[in-house]
Write an enzyme that holds these catalytic residues in place. Structure first.
Site, PDB file in Angstrom:
ATOM      1  N   LEU A  33       0.821  -1.201   0.000  1.00 39.91           N
ATOM      2  CA  LEU A  33       0.000   0.000   0.000  1.00 39.91           C
ATOM      3  C   LEU A  33       0.864   1.263   0.000  1.00 39.91           C
ATOM      4  O   LEU A  33       0.635   2.184  -0.787  1.00 39.91           O
ATOM      5  CB  LEU A  33      -0.909  -0.012   1.235  1.00 39.91           C
ATOM      6  CG  LEU A  33      -1.702   1.259   1.497  1.00 39.91           C
ATOM      7  CD1 LEU A  33      -2.671   1.542   0.354  1.00 39.91           C
ATOM      8  CD2 LEU A  33      -2.471   1.148   2.817  1.00 39.91           C
ATOM      9  N   TYR A  80     -11.921   6.143   5.342  1.00 42.72           N
ATOM     10  CA  TYR A  80     -11.230   5.480   4.239  1.00 42.72           C
ATOM     11  C   TYR A  80     -11.624   6.071   2.897  1.00 42.72           C
ATOM     12  O   TYR A  80     -10.843   6.027   1.947  1.00 42.72           O
ATOM     13  CB  TYR A  80     -11.445   3.960   4.299  1.00 42.72           C
ATOM     14  CG  TYR A  80     -10.436   3.331   5.224  1.00 42.72           C
ATOM     15  CD1 TYR A  80      -9.134   3.114   4.791  1.00 42.72           C
ATOM     16  CD2 TYR A  80     -10.753   3.039   6.541  1.00 42.72           C
ATOM     17  CE1 TYR A  80      -8.172   2.585   5.636  1.00 42.72           C
ATOM     18  CE2 TYR A  80      -9.799   2.517   7.395  1.00 42.72           C
ATOM     19  CZ  TYR A  80      -8.510   2.288   6.944  1.00 42.72           C
ATOM     20  OH  TYR A  80      -7.550   1.780   7.786  1.00 42.72           O
ATOM     21  N   GLN A  81     -12.815   6.613   2.805  1.00 46.22           N
ATOM     22  CA  GLN A  81     -13.180   7.306   1.562  1.00 46.22           C
ATOM     23  C   GLN A  81     -12.217   8.468   1.331  1.00 46.22           C
ATOM     24  O   GLN A  81     -11.702   8.653   0.240  1.00 46.22           O
ATOM     25  CB  GLN A  81     -14.626   7.821   1.640  1.00 46.22           C
ATOM     26  CG  GLN A  81     -15.045   8.579   0.378  1.00 46.22           C
ATOM     27  CD  GLN A  81     -16.537   8.803   0.280  1.00 46.22           C
ATOM     28  OE1 GLN A  81     -17.295   8.360   1.136  1.00 46.22           O
ATOM     29  NE2 GLN A  81     -16.974   9.489  -0.760  1.00 46.22           N
ATOM     30  N   HIS A  91     -12.727  -3.050   6.972  1.00 51.16           N
ATOM     31  CA  HIS A  91     -12.658  -2.031   8.017  1.00 51.16           C
ATOM     32  C   HIS A  91     -14.004  -1.791   8.696  1.00 51.16           C
ATOM     33  O   HIS A  91     -14.157  -0.839   9.449  1.00 51.16           O
ATOM     34  CB  HIS A  91     -12.102  -0.728   7.438  1.00 51.16           C
ATOM     35  CG  HIS A  91     -10.657  -0.823   7.075  1.00 51.16           C
ATOM     36  ND1 HIS A  91      -9.680  -1.066   8.007  1.00 51.16           N
ATOM     37  CD2 HIS A  91     -10.014  -0.749   5.879  1.00 51.16           C
ATOM     38  CE1 HIS A  91      -8.505  -1.123   7.413  1.00 51.16           C
ATOM     39  NE2 HIS A  91      -8.676  -0.948   6.123  1.00 51.16           N
ATOM     40  N   HIS A 105     -20.641   0.028  20.620  1.00 50.15           N
ATOM     41  CA  HIS A 105     -21.474   0.964  19.869  1.00 50.15           C
ATOM     42  C   HIS A 105     -22.851   1.143  20.500  1.00 50.15           C
ATOM     43  O   HIS A 105     -23.295   0.309  21.286  1.00 50.15           O
ATOM     44  CB  HIS A 105     -21.634   0.458  18.429  1.00 50.15           C
ATOM     45  CG  HIS A 105     -20.325   0.331  17.709  1.00 50.15           C
ATOM     46  ND1 HIS A 105     -19.528  -0.771  17.836  1.00 50.15           N
ATOM     47  CD2 HIS A 105     -19.678   1.184  16.873  1.00 50.15           C
ATOM     48  CE1 HIS A 105     -18.436  -0.605  17.093  1.00 50.15           C
ATOM     49  NE2 HIS A 105     -18.495   0.579  16.513  1.00 50.15           N
ATOM     50  N   GLU A 150     -19.844  31.578  35.030  1.00 51.23           N
ATOM     51  CA  GLU A 150     -20.374  30.709  36.083  1.00 51.23           C
ATOM     52  C   GLU A 150     -21.902  30.757  36.143  1.00 51.23           C
ATOM     53  O   GLU A 150     -22.502  30.475  37.181  1.00 51.23           O
ATOM     54  CB  GLU A 150     -19.724  31.009  37.448  1.00 51.23           C
ATOM     55  CG  GLU A 150     -18.215  30.706  37.433  1.00 51.23           C
ATOM     56  CD  GLU A 150     -17.533  30.785  38.794  1.00 51.23           C
ATOM     57  OE1 GLU A 150     -18.048  31.493  39.667  1.00 51.23           O
ATOM     58  OE2 GLU A 150     -16.481  30.134  38.951  1.00 51.23           O
TER      59      GLU A 150
END
Lengths: 754, 754
Positions: free
Chosen positions: A151, A279-280, A434, A485, A685
């Site tokens: 890669l 990854y895009q 992925h 998730h 505050e």
């Protein structure tokens, strides 16, 4: 220190302009150079505009300063040795980035020192490359030579092809011959025929490989390489079912290969890339830069028009997959913080603007990026901005299909206002190697702040101390697991049994998406394969009610099963707990919640149960209060969890969740509201509107055909939200009696009492 | 909706200018109004400048918008009921802030509606006040009537005095008489003679009380009140040794009282306020606003010149007690995030500029604040900025003495560059009731980011859900404990036995401070009372070495005792662990480190020991790498701790530390280096210089007279730092033989080999 000159070429001392013309004449090729990304015509235009386009000029000055500084440190081409983050890896990476920039500077500034720099460095590579064995680090399924994986070698060649094109005419023919024979052609072969398992996939790895081989082929005018890049290897000898070192599938039965197949398969018609935006973003660079080369040198392909202009469309999609700070939603394996400020997105935005019809909204993104490419497209963008054409980039609620034909689930994004509240709802396909096992999960943002987070990946990209900068084992043991998730885990087992082949065959299905009314936006999807025998149906609505200060999210997770199960639904809230309305005990020692499937990483910080039919948890983060209200059963267990167990190397963040656990249950509904409210400033505050405005949330009906909840606010108003479960038609007319009252409506959902 | 008019006063319809003159003539007092903060002359000048001073105009517009919005919601004067954060508390607080602003708007815009708003609200208070019992919440040692503590009632009166002054002339005499008789005078008496334990302290509470009584006295021209404010109550009937509800001492033997004593005692000659910057900020408002009133109405006092102009000097000191983001160092009880953007600092900066000689550096702070006071001082600042006089505020290394005479220890701040690296080293007195038991502790900043943190307070100020917005019990059980700080805890006992009376009698002592060479800055101090029989001597140096990319901090903590003890030295590092060079085991269940003195709040996440004579811990935070290198003994225990045990309400942050534990030891030296290096960006994904450049740190000599360490870097250079232990003279000549080599130098320390 200036790099030592190692090659004694004849050097012309004439004026640069003259010099340039002379060099151009030296070429014996029909094809002119540069022609891949920079073009002769473009360079000429750029040179006439120098000093007239502020953004182009500042970008040029920044690149010049960077390259000049680099040149002053000399040329360093070490024998490859390290993983990502290590010296040799980072050095070779820096080299290809610098060569590409130096090539541009040579063309634009016509200063020979940049050409010399590129040539001298390439000559060192040419001297080293033929003797290189495979990289000594063995982790990859496709080991490179310069880097530990093919890669990165492909990255190198994609960038260096451009540099070579820029100095092609300036080089003597014997140098070109040497470089092509000992470096470029062998590398292109190594990355393709030498590594079919890398080159012939449907995967971002292969896209890089294809682009590398294709781009050097275009520069060398080697059509055989270009064809190989476009259509893949005819015979790769790989068995279907083979996997890479991350567990990703290399080949499925009947798989096509090559750049065009990679363009076709992972992009949906909406421009969503199945691996997710992180990854895009990474893949966009080879996609777009090779496409630009093809546009310039193989115009007959009409590459930008393919698949309804999906490449250009995907840039717009990618920009919509960001929060208010321009950071990508960290779906699947994704490093948080990556954003449209990355170099890949500068490329993407400039190319999309130049070749995609000059959308003025892209100019405001480019203005935020504050730099442009030093080529024709960057010139276009700089001109557009100078001429005041920029318009705000408007992000909207959007439904993005997944899969090559748009039929493999998707991603629903609901937005209120200008990213005031943004819901990301995931019902996609697996997302290749992925992908995470998190069907029907969601994350929630308030502007650029995470409210309910998606964990992202467990990796420190390019930081050598952390597992060589590569994926950490916690990426598998935690980040990919369902319990990491905000969705249902059944019986403490990860969806699809954490089996990639199985997961890869399935996807969730959209039930409906309707963002036509900004005050009541709804997305609903179903998942029937994550747990065989169990159906999950989640409906999420973003509602702005006049009685409430801010919009909130209603979440209805309906579970239907053929047996009794335990369902765990966590909410990974970000911030510090303010209060709860339920009692819980706090253990005096912390133990992990389980032993596998991600549970082994969760400390249990509190165990409780509902005190009434609603639980409430309030927290404070980044100056805003939030309350989770959930309709619970008396038997529900409430677990405060904290990440960090079984994490001896501190690879995981110490993030918290509230988990609702419902045991021994067959069919059920989890109904919840996530409600932002008020504000707090440590400077003034002042605590404003610090408590929830939701008094009660109740599931008032749940059947095969309908599910209905009521929401009562603290001012006493009650609204009723009903969703159909088996008929998503917008035209169907429905009637439902709840208590004494009959409700009638048209369409898949309705909000009464608003 | 405009507030309903409840009082039918005669209303003049003439032109505002004319009207203003008429009102002024109505006054039967010799003293003109306004005269306290706004003055007639100032108002006239402001009005001529309207529209000409951008910052004044925008500040005015913002205040007008805020007050107009508030007026439209009507007047709300509820019966007092809640703690801080609750409705009635926040409402009454908002009321006094709004009245003060409305008074200014009336004067500047001469629009009667603002006067009407103030009058009508005051009338409601006047109707309610005489019937009010003590506030129903009982936690305070000095319960108020409008609020749960007198302190907040005093806040109210400080602000309302100004509003009253602004509408004084406009009011009818009978209304003035009513307000003074039923509201102001009773409140002034309640806050003084009614609560001597509140009024007669040396404490920020009393400063507020003094200012409240004094300011309303000035407006009412009641000199008896003014004298009471300035000099306190003669006979308060309080016994020495009495304490407040936070455990703070109310009275010590022979204590003076009143505003002038409060000005004299807690401020050191350097303008450092003994409670620390968070409370200094809070106290600055009554100090400066009452001082401004005294300057205007009792000019003979020369209030701003007292104690070598300490009030004005203290503003500069306070600005030096901030990080690069303008946030105060959270010494003692301090809420993180409080900064010079607070309203109190707008007041402080404007007043210091106007009355303190127009220091142009203050203008750049005011420009950051982006607002000015709507009075004479705000006008000055706006003019200065408009006229381009602003200069950068340069923060430097600075040593600030503590104590009324500057002889009770102090605070040393070492800075490299423009807050590139900032060390805060604390060797102060106890800091009254808000002090922490952390002699010789430090915190470290890189620009606005905490590198080694001080925890600050355990409280969510004004957030009602969190203990009524008040101090939480974890403030005592954690935040005040020694182990919560980056200093030595002996035998797991907090310094001074956590006994306030004892601690209050002592302070650390400066040994020397030298910031004359920006590349080698050193501060050194001693503490002999925190643990009787044990002497602590800590020397901290900020060193910029040419071989290293960035400056680092060298920390030498020398401990000398009359017996063997256990010494714990934690480093509360901020960020995610990258790597260690030592082995440790990670428990499968987390247990607290101890049962008391703060140890009960620490989970033990790892237990290890040194693999060599140096331990290293690297971490990443906010895009920068850091490495702690420490010279350790083979028997040392290394503990990774995580805050959060015994914290059932999630009141504590889940912060980490590495603790070095040395058992059964009499005399010893802890030598450590904290080293920032490199960078990481999740956008570029470049990891630069990710590993430490310190190869070895060694204590090469430790004796009664000298301690010396060597630092070897990865390029092989070795430097030697030596500090004297018993002679801090800059002139003394020293000689020391280490190994075969004899070192000679002059002064209290020297760095050899640089």
């Amino acid at each position: 220190m200036i790099a030592k000159k190692r090659y004694n070429y004849f050097r012309i001392l004439a004026l640069p302009i003259l010099l340039y013309g002379l060099f151009a004449m030296h070429s014996c090729y029909a094809q002119e150079h540069p022609s891949l990304i920079l073009t002769k015509k473009g360079v000429s235009e750029i040179r006439t505009q120098l000093g007239k386009l502020p953004l182009f000029d500042s970008s040029l000055a920044a690149v010049k300063a960077e390259v000049d500084k680099e040149i002053s440190t000399g040329i360093h081409v070490p024998i490859p040795k390290d993983y990502s983050g290590g010296y040799t890896h980072e050095r070779h990476k820096r080299n290809f980035l610098m060569m590409q920039k130096a090539g541009e500077l040579f063309q634009i500034l016509q200063d020979e020192k940049y050409a010399v720099y590129v040539r001298d460095m390439l000559m060192e590579y040419a001297a080293m490359y033929p003797k290189l064995p495979l990289h000594p680090q063995t982790r990859s399924y496709a080991r490179g030579k310069l880097f530990w994986q093919c890669l990165n070698d492909a990255n190198w060649l994609v960038y260096v092809s451009q540099a070579y094109d820029d100095i092609y005419d300036w080089l003597q023919k014997k140098d070109r011959d040497l470089l092509e024979k000992t470096l470029f052609r062998p590398m292109a072969d190594f990355l393709s025929v030498g590594n079919p398992q890398f080159f012939n996939r449907i995967h971002n790895h292969s896209t890089w490989g294809n682009a590398a081989v294709g781009m050097i082929g275009l520069v060398m005018d080697d059509d055989e390489l270009v064809q190989r890049a476009l259509y893949g290897l005819k015979n790769d000898g790989i068995k279907a079912g083979a996997k890479d070192n991350d567990g990703g599938l290399i080949k499925v039965e009947g798989q096509r290969a090559g750049f065009l197949a990679n363009l076709d398969e992972p992009f949906s018609p909406d421009g969503y890339y199945t691996e997710g935006p992180y990854y895009q973003r990474y893949a966009m660079y080879p996609f777009l830069i090779f496409a630009e080369g093809l546009h310039n040198l193989r115009p007959e392909l009409k590459i930008f028009a393919l698949k309804d202009s999906v490449l250009l469309k995907s840039v717009n999609t990618l920009l919509n997959l960001t929060d208010a700070d321009g950071e990508f939603f960290p779906l699947n394996d994704a490093q948080k913080g990556m954003s449209y400020y990355s170099r890949e997105l500068v490329t993407a935005v400039d190319i999309a603007y130049h070749f995609g019809g000059n959308d003025p909204q892209l100019l405001s993104i480019a203005r935020n990026q504050d730099r442009v490419l030093l080529d024709d497209s960057g010139l276009s963008v700089a001109q557009g901005i100078r001429d005041g054409k920029a318009e705000p980039f408007v992000k909207t609620s959007i439904n993005l299909t997944d899969g090559p034909d748009g039929k493999q689930g998707g991603l629903g994004i609901l937005r209120y206002g200008n990213d005031v509240l943004t819901l990301v709802f995931k019902y996609t396909a697996q997302g290749l190697s992925h992908g995470h096992y998190d069907k029907l999960s969601f994350s929630l943002y308030s502007k650029g702040d995470e409210v309910i987070q998606d964990y992202g990946l467990a990796r420190f990209v390019n930081i050598e101390q952390k597992g060589g900068g590569n994926y950490l084992k916690e990426n598998t043991s935690w980040a990919k697991q369902t319990i990491a998730h905000n969705t249902i885990t059944q019986n403490e087992i990860t969806q699809f049994g954490h089996d990639y082949e199985t997961a890869n065959k399935h996807h969730s299905d959209l039930y409906f998406f309707d963002a036509s009314n900004p005050d009541v936006q709804v997305v609903s999807a179903k998942e029937d394969n994550a747990y065989p025998g169990t159906g999950l149906h989640r409906t999420m609505a973003m509602i702005k009610d006049d009685n409430l200060e801010k919009p909130f999210v209603l979440d209805i997770m309906k579970v239907t099963s053929n047996k009794r199960n335990q369902y765990d639904l966590p909410f990974y809230f970000m911030g510090q707990v303010m209060e709860t309305n339920f009692k819980y005990t706090s253990p005096t020692v912390l133990k992990p919640l389980g032993t596998a499937n991600g549970y082994q990483h969760l400390w249990v910080e509190g165990v409780g149960g509902p005190a009434s039919d609603n639980i409430k948890l309030s927290w404070l983060d980044q100056g805003q209060f939030y309350t989770l209200t959930s309709a619970t059963d008396a038997q529900d267990e409430l677990l405060f969890t904290r990440l960090g167990a079984d994490d001896p190397e501190f690879n995981l963040r110490r993030d918290a969740a509230l988990m609702i656990r419902r045991k021994d249950t067959q069919n059920t509904v989890f109904a919840s509201i996530v409600e932002p409210h008020g504000s707090y400033s440590p400077v003034s505050e002042f605590a404003v509107n610090a408590t929830s405005s939701i008094k009660n949330l109740k599931v008032v009906y749940d059947g095969a055909d309908y599910t209905a909840v009521t929401i009562e606010d603290t001012k006493g108003k009650e609204i009723l939200f009903v969703v159909t479960n088996r008929d998503a038609s917008v035209k169907s007319v429905h009637q439902l009696k709840i208590g004494d009252k009959v409700y009638k409506w048209t369409g898949a959902y309705h909000l009464f009492g608003e």
